[in-house]
Design a protein around this motif. Sequence first.
Motif, mmCIF file in Angstrom:
data_model
loop_
_atom_site.group_PDB
_atom_site.id
_atom_site.type_symbol
_atom_site.label_atom_id
_atom_site.label_comp_id
_atom_site.label_asym_id
_atom_site.label_seq_id
_atom_site.Cartn_x
_atom_site.Cartn_y
_atom_site.Cartn_z
ATOM 1 N N ALA A 86 43.733 -20.867 20.527
ATOM 2 C CA ALA A 86 44.952 -19.985 20.624
ATOM 3 C C ALA A 86 46.191 -20.386 20.169
ATOM 4 C CB ALA A 86 44.961 -19.793 22.185
ATOM 5 N N ARG A 87 47.061 -19.556 19.696
ATOM 6 C CA ARG A 87 48.177 -19.749 19.259
ATOM 7 C C ARG A 87 49.176 -19.413 20.325
ATOM 8 N NH1 ARG A 87 49.810 -16.854 14.244
ATOM 9 N NH2 ARG A 87 51.518 -18.286 14.106
ATOM 10 N N HIS A 88 49.124 -18.335 21.156
ATOM 11 C CA HIS A 88 50.302 -17.868 22.264
ATOM 12 C C HIS A 88 49.541 -18.050 23.542
ATOM 13 C CE1 HIS A 88 52.731 -16.622 18.444
ATOM 14 N NE2 HIS A 88 51.536 -16.153 18.143
ATOM 15 N N ARG A 89 50.403 -17.704 24.523
ATOM 16 C CA ARG A 89 49.922 -17.727 25.859
ATOM 17 C C ARG A 89 49.579 -16.086 26.431
ATOM 18 N NH1 ARG A 89 47.606 -21.413 27.901
ATOM 19 N NH2 ARG A 89 47.781 -20.550 29.999
ATOM 20 N N PHE B 7 51.468 -12.889 20.285
ATOM 21 C CA PHE B 7 50.336 -12.725 20.881
ATOM 22 C C PHE B 7 49.389 -12.706 20.154
ATOM 23 C CE2 PHE B 7 51.867 -8.490 20.193
ATOM 24 C CZ PHE B 7 50.853 -7.690 19.468
ATOM 25 N N ASP B 8 48.025 -13.390 20.646
ATOM 26 C CA ASP B 8 46.906 -13.395 19.920
ATOM 27 C C ASP B 8 45.931 -12.141 19.673
ATOM 28 O OD1 ASP B 8 47.374 -15.798 19.253
ATOM 29 O OD2 ASP B 8 45.864 -16.755 20.690
ATOM 30 N N ILE B 9 45.255 -11.702 19.059
ATOM 31 C CA ILE B 9 44.298 -10.430 18.976
ATOM 32 C C ILE B 9 42.911 -11.286 18.876
ATOM 33 C CG2 ILE B 9 43.545 -8.570 18.021
ATOM 34 C CD1 ILE B 9 46.387 -8.312 16.633
ATOM 35 N N CYS B 10 42.182 -11.045 19.988
ATOM 36 C CA CYS B 10 40.956 -11.411 20.100
ATOM 37 C C CYS B 10 39.592 -10.391 19.870
ATOM 38 C CB CYS B 10 40.762 -12.296 21.262
ATOM 39 S SG CYS B 10 41.932 -13.433 21.693
ATOM 40 N N LEU B 11 38.804 -10.966 19.204
ATOM 41 C CA LEU B 11 37.382 -9.966 19.408
ATOM 42 C C LEU B 11 36.428 -10.891 19.854
ATOM 43 C CD1 LEU B 11 37.640 -7.288 17.657
ATOM 44 C CD2 LEU B 11 39.164 -8.654 16.763
ATOM 45 N N CYS B 12 36.044 -10.265 21.290
ATOM 46 C CA CYS B 12 35.284 -10.884 22.152
ATOM 47 C C CYS B 12 33.648 -10.514 22.062
ATOM 48 C CB CYS B 12 35.661 -11.180 23.324
ATOM 49 S SG CYS B 12 37.391 -11.793 23.589
ATOM 50 N N SER B 13 32.847 -11.229 22.285
ATOM 51 C CA SER B 13 31.486 -10.566 22.347
ATOM 52 C C SER B 13 30.713 -11.906 23.010
ATOM 53 C CB SER B 13 30.828 -10.354 21.062
ATOM 54 O OG SER B 13 29.414 -10.108 20.992
ATOM 55 N N ASP B 14 29.401 -11.563 23.652
ATOM 56 C CA ASP B 14 28.557 -12.353 24.383
ATOM 57 C C ASP B 14 27.565 -12.852 23.178
ATOM 58 O OD1 ASP B 14 27.015 -10.169 23.877
ATOM 59 O OD2 ASP B 14 26.290 -9.966 25.987
ATOM 60 N N ALA B 15 27.682 -12.480 21.960
ATOM 61 C CA ALA B 15 26.839 -13.193 20.707
ATOM 62 C C ALA B 15 27.771 -13.435 19.688
ATOM 63 C CB ALA B 15 25.995 -12.085 20.269
ATOM 64 N N LEU C 188 42.891 -12.851 13.252
ATOM 65 C CA LEU C 188 42.173 -12.458 14.453
ATOM 66 C C LEU C 188 41.389 -13.524 14.914
ATOM 67 C CD1 LEU C 188 40.943 -8.876 13.178
ATOM 68 C CD2 LEU C 188 43.083 -9.536 14.231
ATOM 69 N N ARG C 189 41.145 -13.816 16.020
ATOM 70 C CA ARG C 189 40.232 -14.849 16.776
ATOM 71 C C ARG C 189 39.133 -14.324 17.098
ATOM 72 N NH1 ARG C 189 41.627 -18.094 22.555
ATOM 73 N NH2 ARG C 189 40.777 -20.128 21.545
ATOM 74 N N ALA C 190 38.166 -14.647 16.933
ATOM 75 C CA ALA C 190 36.661 -14.513 17.151
ATOM 76 C C ALA C 190 36.282 -15.441 18.390
ATOM 77 C CB ALA C 190 35.857 -14.595 16.094
ATOM 78 N N VAL C 191 35.871 -14.861 19.458
ATOM 79 C CA VAL C 191 35.470 -15.449 20.862
ATOM 80 C C VAL C 191 34.262 -15.250 21.298
ATOM 81 C CG1 VAL C 191 36.339 -15.771 23.378
ATOM 82 C CG2 VAL C 191 38.062 -15.497 21.511
ATOM 83 N N LEU D 291 39.011 -16.921 29.519
ATOM 84 C CA LEU D 291 40.244 -17.103 28.835
ATOM 85 C C LEU D 291 41.309 -17.835 29.458
ATOM 86 C CD1 LEU D 291 40.074 -14.139 26.620
ATOM 87 C CD2 LEU D 291 39.237 -16.302 25.961
ATOM 88 N N ARG D 292 41.016 -18.062 30.847
ATOM 89 C CA ARG D 292 42.166 -18.585 31.824
ATOM 90 C C ARG D 292 43.022 -20.051 31.194
ATOM 91 N NH1 ARG D 292 37.434 -21.058 33.080
ATOM 92 N NH2 ARG D 292 37.164 -23.213 33.865
ATOM 93 N N ALA D 293 42.316 -20.582 30.462
ATOM 94 C CA ALA D 293 42.951 -21.871 29.811
ATOM 95 C C ALA D 293 43.855 -21.681 28.882
ATOM 96 C CB ALA D 293 41.966 -22.999 29.319
ATOM 97 N N ASP D 294 43.618 -20.503 28.097
ATOM 98 C CA ASP D 294 44.649 -20.036 26.982
ATOM 99 C C ASP D 294 45.435 -19.017 27.191
ATOM 100 O OD1 ASP D 294 42.874 -21.643 25.433
ATOM 101 O OD2 ASP D 294 41.661 -20.201 24.562
ATOM 102 N N TYR D 295 45.011 -17.898 28.211
ATOM 103 C CA TYR D 295 46.040 -16.797 28.217
ATOM 104 C C TYR D 295 46.378 -16.448 29.847
ATOM 105 C CZ TYR D 295 44.284 -16.368 23.439
ATOM 106 O OH TYR D 295 43.954 -16.208 22.144
#
Length: 335
Positions: free
Chosen positions: A11-14, A45-53, A66-69, A100-104
């Motif tokens: 992460a780059r931002h909060r 701010f970051d832009i995250c693409l989140c998935s369970d895969a 973009l951040r893949a999570v 994502l609590r530790a990052d944002y």
Amino acid sequence: MTFSMTADRPARHRRAIAFCADANYLPYALFAAAQIAALSPGRDFDICLCSDAELSLPPALAPLGLRAVTIDTGGAFDGLRLDRRRTASAYLRLALPQALRADYDRILYLDGDIFVQGGDFGALLGLDIGPHAVAAVRDNQQWRTPRRLPEQFRRMGWKTAPYFNSGVMLIDTARWLEADLGTRAVAFGRQHKDRLIGHDQTLLNCLLRGDWAEISPVWNWQYTQRTRLFEAMRMPHVVHFIGATKPWKDPQGALSPRFAAAMAAFFSGAMPDQPRPAVGTGPLLDRGRLGKMCLRHAMAVPATARYLSQFPTDLTVLRRAEPGPAAGADLSLPA
């Protein structure tokens, strides 16, 4: 509930904007993410693409940062209500604050079926939302009739309360975790599965029942037969295609062709292997459909004007004077 996450970059931002997408929805979420990145070249701010895969982002989009999570849910959403169009990943947004609590400190969740055309997303992420864990836009069913009883509340035997659309949801991470909303939403969903008519949106509204900050509809303009012409005059920041018709799935040509045209151009440059949506003519050439649409809008003018007048700026926040039941009130059903 406890979730673990991995990401392709730190992460780059909060603060972050987060999409949750499976492989089917990823192309459309990437389109919206690219629109936001283009609007915010110096973003904080970051832009995250989140998935369970694990997701694979197109190399052409690498300059966007973009951040893949990947979030391991550990089966936390098993047993919740689904339908033929949804898998358990539909509930992934409920995992975002914990994962994502530790990052944002702040997370703006966005659905993938949106079209972004303006707005200061950094300012939105920094809004003062008072004591609430969530800020959102009222669901379209209550735009013109704010005291309308949502069907889910009626089935629960509850009185009416403001009901939000979860397609755009600003989350204060600490307050969400303090109220343990994710765990309680899942427990409620399993307990009342046979009485629920929706998914994550239903669960959150059942828990919060008015304990949320209301923001301007320009951030979640729900595109319907009674709002699409107003959209052209109001020019909201985020257009949300609720329902089955999407820019990439519009067999009747019901949407303005500008949405599919912009998406097709994006796919052509960034994702050439992705099928491009057909660009139709829109409803203008169908006189019967257009006439009905104009009539619906004409009838909705007074109520729509009253609703919009509550938000003199795009960053106006309506906060409830008294907190609702989010922090742990009894949510049991009447006998």
